[in-house]
Write a protein that holds these residues in place. Structure first.
Motif, short mmCIF file in Angstrom:
data_model
loop_
_atom_site.label_atom_id
_atom_site.label_comp_id
_atom_site.label_asym_id
_atom_site.label_seq_id
_atom_site.Cartn_x
_atom_site.Cartn_y
_atom_site.Cartn_z
N TYR A 45 -26.63 -32.99 16.88
CA TYR A 45 -27.71 -33.93 16.61
C TYR A 45 -27.40 -35.24 17.34
O TYR A 45 -26.26 -35.50 17.70
CB TYR A 45 -27.93 -34.16 15.11
CG TYR A 45 -26.70 -34.57 14.33
CD1 TYR A 45 -26.30 -35.90 14.29
CD2 TYR A 45 -25.97 -33.65 13.62
CE1 TYR A 45 -25.19 -36.29 13.57
CE2 TYR A 45 -24.85 -34.02 12.89
CZ TYR A 45 -24.48 -35.34 12.86
OH TYR A 45 -23.38 -35.72 12.15
N PRO A 46 -28.43 -36.04 17.61
CA PRO A 46 -28.22 -37.24 18.44
C PRO A 46 -27.41 -38.32 17.73
O PRO A 46 -27.52 -38.53 16.53
CB PRO A 46 -29.64 -37.72 18.72
CG PRO A 46 -30.48 -37.16 17.64
CD PRO A 46 -29.83 -35.88 17.21
N LEU A 47 -26.59 -38.98 18.51
CA LEU A 47 -25.81 -40.13 18.05
C LEU A 47 -26.10 -41.28 19.00
O LEU A 47 -26.17 -41.08 20.22
CB LEU A 47 -24.32 -39.82 18.06
CG LEU A 47 -23.85 -38.78 17.07
CD1 LEU A 47 -22.42 -38.36 17.40
CD2 LEU A 47 -23.90 -39.33 15.66
N ASN A 48 -26.25 -42.48 18.46
CA ASN A 48 -26.55 -43.63 19.31
C ASN A 48 -25.38 -43.96 20.23
O ASN A 48 -25.53 -44.01 21.43
CB ASN A 48 -26.91 -44.84 18.47
CG ASN A 48 -28.24 -44.68 17.78
OD1 ASN A 48 -29.09 -43.93 18.25
ND2 ASN A 48 -28.41 -45.34 16.66
N ARG A 49 -24.23 -44.20 19.65
CA ARG A 49 -23.04 -44.54 20.43
C ARG A 49 -21.86 -43.80 19.86
O ARG A 49 -21.61 -43.86 18.66
CB ARG A 49 -22.78 -46.03 20.38
CG ARG A 49 -23.83 -46.84 21.12
CD ARG A 49 -23.36 -48.21 21.38
NE ARG A 49 -21.95 -48.16 21.74
CZ ARG A 49 -21.21 -49.22 22.00
NH1 ARG A 49 -21.72 -50.39 21.92
NH2 ARG A 49 -19.95 -49.11 22.33
N LEU A 50 -21.11 -43.12 20.70
CA LEU A 50 -19.96 -42.35 20.24
C LEU A 50 -18.89 -43.25 19.63
O LEU A 50 -18.26 -42.90 18.65
CB LEU A 50 -19.36 -41.53 21.38
CG LEU A 50 -20.26 -40.47 22.01
CD1 LEU A 50 -19.47 -39.66 23.03
CD2 LEU A 50 -20.88 -39.57 20.98
#
Length: 113
Positions: A45-50
């Protein structure tokens, strides 16, 4: 033609009014044992910043984040690192459970936000 256009506009307006459902952030699937205490899973699923992502075990934060991979496998105890290989689009989470048990069988839930 006019009728189908009006139907399309009405349908679009209806979809716009529906509330956005939150993304399920629990990690699902089998955790793959890498070495020692380290397990990995591809985050789907998408993450803004690792760098800003945080891992939780049954609602309690683990960490510190961005730990050294050798420390994760040797020491464990909740250390983790989230990274993306240069040829991959999905990030990989390398982590250890808080007590170095197998996350596939310890009954705990893991969430990454």
């Amino acid at each position: 033609m006019v009728g189908s256009t009006l139907f399309a506009l009405a349908s679009s307006a209806f979809l716009y009014l529906l509330p956005v459902s939150p993304i399920e952030r629990h990690l699902r699937g089998a955790f793959r044992q890498w070495h020692g205490n380290a397990y990995s899973i591809v985050v789907k699923y998408p993450l803004n910043r690792l760098d800003d992502a945080r891992l939780y075990e049954d609602g309690k934060p683990l960490g510190p984040p961005n730990s050294d991979l050798q420390d994760i496998l040797a020491k464990g105890h909740g250390l983790y690192k989230l990274y993306r290989m240069s040829n991959e689009t999905s990030p990989v989470l390398m982590f250890s459970s808080s007590d170095n048990t197998d996350p596939n069988t310890n009954g705990r839930k893991y969430r990454l936000e």
